[in-house]
Design a protein around this motif. Structure first.
Motif, PDB file in Angstrom:
ATOM      1  N   GLU A  44      -1.601  -7.727  -7.272  1.00  0.00           N
ATOM      2  CA  GLU A  44      -2.230  -8.223  -8.468  1.00  0.00           C
ATOM      3  C   GLU A  44      -3.601  -7.671  -8.602  1.00  0.00           C
ATOM      4  O   GLU A  44      -4.124  -7.416  -9.371  1.00  0.00           O
ATOM      5  N   LEU A  45      -4.245  -7.612  -7.352  1.00  0.00           N
ATOM      6  CA  LEU A  45      -5.640  -7.087  -7.204  1.00  0.00           C
ATOM      7  C   LEU A  45      -5.675  -5.548  -7.660  1.00  0.00           C
ATOM      8  O   LEU A  45      -6.743  -5.148  -8.490  1.00  0.00           O
ATOM      9  N   ILE A  46      -4.758  -4.679  -7.097  1.00  0.00           N
ATOM     10  CA  ILE A  46      -4.624  -3.541  -7.658  1.00  0.00           C
ATOM     11  C   ILE A  46      -4.594  -3.202  -9.164  1.00  0.00           C
ATOM     12  O   ILE A  46      -5.120  -2.400 -10.028  1.00  0.00           O
ATOM     13  N   TYR A  47      -3.482  -3.934  -9.564  1.00  0.00           N
ATOM     14  CA  TYR A  47      -3.149  -3.893 -11.066  1.00  0.00           C
ATOM     15  C   TYR A  47      -4.334  -4.457 -11.889  1.00  0.00           C
ATOM     16  O   TYR A  47      -4.990  -3.746 -12.733  1.00  0.00           O
ATOM     17  N   LEU A  63      -6.257   1.612   2.556  1.00  0.00           N
ATOM     18  CA  LEU A  63      -5.438   1.058   1.572  1.00  0.00           C
ATOM     19  C   LEU A  63      -4.107   1.283   1.406  1.00  0.00           C
ATOM     20  O   LEU A  63      -2.879   0.643   1.419  1.00  0.00           O
ATOM     21  N   THR A  64      -3.928   2.783   1.264  1.00  0.00           N
ATOM     22  CA  THR A  64      -2.687   3.337   0.874  1.00  0.00           C
ATOM     23  C   THR A  64      -2.041   3.844   1.988  1.00  0.00           C
ATOM     24  O   THR A  64      -0.854   4.192   1.883  1.00  0.00           O
ATOM     25  N   ASN A  65      -2.736   4.165   3.224  1.00  0.00           N
ATOM     26  CA  ASN A  65      -2.028   4.559   4.452  1.00  0.00           C
ATOM     27  C   ASN A  65      -1.606   6.050   4.027  1.00  0.00           C
ATOM     28  O   ASN A  65      -0.696   6.804   4.677  1.00  0.00           O
ATOM     29  N   LEU A  66      -2.526   6.879   3.348  1.00  0.00           N
ATOM     30  CA  LEU A  66      -2.285   8.233   2.892  1.00  0.00           C
ATOM     31  C   LEU A  66      -3.556   8.916   3.549  1.00  0.00           C
ATOM     32  O   LEU A  66      -4.365   8.423   3.427  1.00  0.00           O
ATOM     33  N   TYR A 110       8.789   8.180  -3.776  1.00  0.00           N
ATOM     34  CA  TYR A 110       8.067   9.084  -4.750  1.00  0.00           C
ATOM     35  C   TYR A 110       7.144   8.086  -5.616  1.00  0.00           C
ATOM     36  O   TYR A 110       6.118   8.320  -6.104  1.00  0.00           O
ATOM     37  N   GLU A 111       7.911   6.843  -5.951  1.00  0.00           N
ATOM     38  CA  GLU A 111       6.967   5.788  -6.926  1.00  0.00           C
ATOM     39  C   GLU A 111       5.666   5.576  -6.370  1.00  0.00           C
ATOM     40  O   GLU A 111       4.567   5.531  -6.985  1.00  0.00           O
ATOM     41  N   LYS A 112       5.702   5.541  -5.037  1.00  0.00           N
ATOM     42  CA  LYS A 112       4.476   5.099  -4.412  1.00  0.00           C
ATOM     43  C   LYS A 112       3.132   6.359  -4.475  1.00  0.00           C
ATOM     44  O   LYS A 112       2.092   6.044  -4.636  1.00  0.00           O
ATOM     45  N   VAL A 113       3.815   7.585  -4.300  1.00  0.00           N
ATOM     46  CA  VAL A 113       2.884   8.447  -4.367  1.00  0.00           C
ATOM     47  C   VAL A 113       2.434   8.850  -5.788  1.00  0.00           C
ATOM     48  O   VAL A 113       1.139   9.068  -5.952  1.00  0.00           O
ATOM     49  N   LYS A 114       3.168   8.560  -6.825  1.00  0.00           N
ATOM     50  CA  LYS A 114       2.902   8.639  -7.996  1.00  0.00           C
ATOM     51  C   LYS A 114       1.824   7.619  -8.514  1.00  0.00           C
ATOM     52  O   LYS A 114       0.798   7.884  -9.083  1.00  0.00           O
ATOM     53  N   ASN A 115       2.038   6.357  -8.061  1.00  0.00           N
ATOM     54  CA  ASN A 115       1.178   5.182  -8.483  1.00  0.00           C
ATOM     55  C   ASN A 115      -0.143   5.645  -7.698  1.00  0.00           C
ATOM     56  O   ASN A 115      -1.195   5.252  -8.379  1.00  0.00           O
ATOM     57  N   SER A 116      -0.170   5.827  -6.683  1.00  0.00           N
ATOM     58  CA  SER A 116      -1.421   6.304  -5.843  1.00  0.00           C
ATOM     59  C   SER A 116      -2.116   7.214  -6.652  1.00  0.00           C
ATOM     60  O   SER A 116      -3.487   7.303  -6.493  1.00  0.00           O
ATOM     61  N   ALA A 117      -1.578   8.275  -6.979  1.00  0.00           N
ATOM     62  CA  ALA A 117      -2.318   9.457  -7.755  1.00  0.00           C
ATOM     63  C   ALA A 117      -2.782   9.184  -8.938  1.00  0.00           C
ATOM     64  O   ALA A 117      -3.889   9.372  -9.198  1.00  0.00           O
ATOM     65  N   ASP A 118      -2.333   8.148  -9.781  1.00  0.00           N
ATOM     66  CA  ASP A 118      -2.819   7.645 -10.810  1.00  0.00           C
ATOM     67  C   ASP A 118      -3.818   6.750 -10.688  1.00  0.00           C
ATOM     68  O   ASP A 118      -4.873   6.796 -11.566  1.00  0.00           O
ATOM     69  N   PHE A 119      -3.685   5.994  -9.624  1.00  0.00           N
ATOM     70  CA  PHE A 119      -5.075   5.277  -9.488  1.00  0.00           C
ATOM     71  C   PHE A 119      -6.405   5.947  -8.841  1.00  0.00           C
ATOM     72  O   PHE A 119      -7.346   5.771  -9.264  1.00  0.00           O
TER      73      PHE A 119
END
Length: 406
Positions: free
Chosen positions: A235-238, A28-31, A153-162
């Motif tokens: 929207e699904l992720i939120y 999903l995140t490609n991480l 950086y925003e993607k990394v932070k949001n991915s970490a929180d999720f």
């Protein structure tokens, strides 16, 4: 009660389920993603690891450093009780999401292996030194490093929180299952402690969300590429994040009916995306009832049953209708109706007997409804609870009766 520290992470969470979660999150995140225990040792196979990191770990010394780095990241995030973003020993950006239940650090989910777009640090990595210390060809290190993803950086932070919310919810589900099994065993052996066991049992299982729903939601999101900037995916992720947050924060609380209904809307939105035109729903709750109180997570298990057992097996499209009204002047009755498969008479009788029984078994049949029934009676008394009406091919209606509480 048992000591949670005696359990390993892969004993609390089924390894196959954990691998499935990790693989889908990584897709999903490609991480790159890996789940480790308290000591930083992987408990399942890594997902989507970069060529650079696989090369580093192919060296005995490189693997030792990675394990140490993972353990330190997990320990630091567990002390802070929140995700942390850090630079690993090989120069890449990672983040650690601690898995903590009842203040016990069970392990961590580590993601990343990227370079931050706003501050690309790849040029500052001393590959010659790494090559000498890890006995790896410098040209292979250089080639692999060029393939590292660069993300914001925003993607990394949001991915970490999720990841933090998701990992801890799954862990809580696993601990709840252990608690449930232990209590069942103790109850059978010591019947005089049955009421105490039931009270603890109710507390321990309040935060559960059906893993069937979580896995299917991940499947849905994984098939809708984030790289395409899909509004539906966002929207699904939120929506899923809000549901997880709601469960974690309110598992043992009374909430306004408006809050519970809002959570149900998010759940049904996710399912309507998953089933496309197969699922329709309508919620009709009078405004004067929205400020009344209800135990959190009362409606969702019932709605989940309607979706999973009622609508999903149907070939045709299905509908779910939720309404509520005041009855007898001092009660609220919720009506959750679907036009799904329905329940055969003998199975309905067995289900009713189970949810109204003081005995507990190890089967999962009707577990969600049984939990809701237990909680309602726990909070309000024996005169409140659930009634079910159903017949094959005619759908199911579940009535939930609770007192009028402001």
């Amino acid at each position: 009660m048992y000591n949670l520290e005696q359990y390993k992470l892969d004993e609390i969470i089924d390894a196959n389920s954990l691998q499935d979660i990790q693989d889908k999150y990584s897709k999903l995140t490609n991480l790159s993603t890996i789940t480790v225990d308290r000591q930083g040792v992987p408990v399942i196979k890594p997902s989507n690891f970069s060529k650079y990191c696989n090369l580093i770990r192919s060296s005995k010394e490189g693997y030792r450093r990675c394990i140490t780095c993972d353990a330190m990241g997990g320990l630091q995030s567990s002390k802070l009780k929140k995700p942390i973003i850090y630079r690993c020993h090989a120069g890449l950006t990672d983040f650690s999401a601690p898995i903590i239940v009842n203040n016990i650090h069970l392990g961590s989910m580590l993601c990343g292996q990227v370079s931050i777009k706003e501050k690309d640090t790849r040029n500052s990595i001393d590959l010659q030194k790494l090559s000498e210390e890890l006995c790896l060809p410098v040209d292979k290190l250089e080639s692999a490093l060029k393939e590292i993803n660069t993300v914001s950086y925003e993607k990394v932070k949001n991915s970490a929180d999720f990841m933090y919310m998701f990992a801890n919810l799954i862990a809580k589900m696993g601990v709840a299952n252990i608690t449930h099994s232990k209590l069942l065993q103790e109850t059978k052996e010591k019947m005089k402690f049955q009421q105490l066991a039931r009270d603890i049992q109710i507390k321990s299982i309040q935060s559960q969300i059906n893993p069937h729903f979580l896995f299917n939601t991940l499947n849905t999101m994984a098939s809708m590429s984030l790289l395409e900037n899909s509004n539906s995916t966002v929207e699904l992720i939120y929506a899923l994040s809000d549901i997880l947050r709601y469960s974690l924060k309110n598992s043992d609380k009374m909430v306004n009916i408006s809050v519970e209904i809002n959570n149900i809307k998010k759940y049904l939105f996710i399912q309507s995306v998953r089933f496309k035109d197969k699922l329709k729903y309508k919620i009709d709750v009078p405004k004067n009832l929205l400020s009344c109180k209800i135990p959190a997570m009362t409606l969702q298990p019932i709605v989940e049953n309607a979706v999973i057992h009622g609508i999903e097996p149907k070939k045709e499209s299905g509908k779910i209708y939720i309404n509520s009204k005041i009855k007898f002047g001092n009660c609220i009755v919720f009506k959750i109706q679907d036009n799904g498969m329905g329940i055969e008479a003998d199975k309905l009788k067995s289900l009713k007997n189970k949810i109204n029984s003081t005995n507990r078994d190890d089967s999962n049949i009707g577990m969600g409804i049984q939990i809701v029934q237990d909680r309602i009676k726990y909070y309000f008394g024996a005169q409140y609870g659930i009634d079910i009406k159903s017949s094959p091919d005619s759908g199911t209606i579940v009535y939930i009766k609770i007192p009028l509480v402001y």
